[in-house]
Design a protein around this motif. Structure first.
Motif, PDB file in Angstrom:
ATOM      1  N   GLY A  50       0.794  -1.184  -0.018  1.00  0.00           N
ATOM      2  CA  GLY A  50       0.012  -0.021  -0.021  1.00  0.00           C
ATOM      3  C   GLY A  50       0.715   1.176  -0.109  1.00  0.00           C
ATOM      4  N   CYS A  51       2.219   1.243   0.049  1.00  0.00           N
ATOM      5  CA  CYS A  51       2.989   2.282   0.001  1.00  0.00           C
ATOM      6  C   CYS A  51       4.419   1.745  -0.798  1.00  0.00           C
ATOM      7  CB  CYS A  51       3.403   2.680   1.093  1.00  0.00           C
ATOM      8  SG  CYS A  51       4.294   1.491   2.450  1.00  0.00           S
ATOM      9  N   VAL A  52       5.197   2.776  -1.363  1.00  0.00           N
ATOM     10  CA  VAL A  52       6.274   2.295  -1.815  1.00  0.00           C
ATOM     11  C   VAL A  52       7.233   1.833  -0.814  1.00  0.00           C
ATOM     12  CG1 VAL A  52       8.414   3.766  -2.840  1.00  0.00           C
ATOM     13  CG2 VAL A  52       6.216   4.554  -3.447  1.00  0.00           C
ATOM     14  N   HIS A  53       7.939   0.659  -1.240  1.00  0.00           N
ATOM     15  CA  HIS A  53       8.616  -0.138  -0.464  1.00  0.00           C
ATOM     16  C   HIS A  53       9.912  -0.245  -0.878  1.00  0.00           C
ATOM     17  CE1 HIS A  53       7.013  -3.566  -2.880  1.00  0.00           C
ATOM     18  NE2 HIS A  53       8.406  -4.180  -2.769  1.00  0.00           N
ATOM     19  N   SER A  54      10.392   0.185  -2.011  1.00  0.00           N
ATOM     20  CA  SER A  54      11.702   0.221  -2.855  1.00  0.00           C
ATOM     21  C   SER A  54      11.947   1.265  -3.854  1.00  0.00           C
ATOM     22  CB  SER A  54      12.284  -1.130  -3.281  1.00  0.00           C
ATOM     23  OG  SER A  54      13.268  -1.213  -3.523  1.00  0.00           O
TER      24      SER A  54
END
Length: 55
Positions: A50-54
């Motif tokens: 649900g969010c930028v993880h990289s």
């Protein structure tokens, strides 16, 4: 150029894309867009998030 026309021209193959802002000048066009989805698959590893993880 209206948001609906830009949506049809540039984002016609992307589902659930919302154009938030368009900024133009003599040299460029900047389009800020986002998905309506709550989660998306990472293009690198395929994990849902649900969010930028990289980067």
């Amino acid at each position: 150029m209206g948001d609906a026309l830009l949506q049809d021209l540039w984002f016609h193959q992307a589902d659930d894309v919302v154009i938030e802002d368009i900024d133009t000048n003599d040299e460029s066009v900047v389009i800020r867009a986002r998905t309506q989805r709550l989660q998306a698959a990472c293009p690198s590893c395929g994990a849902l998030s649900g969010c930028v993880h990289s980067h």
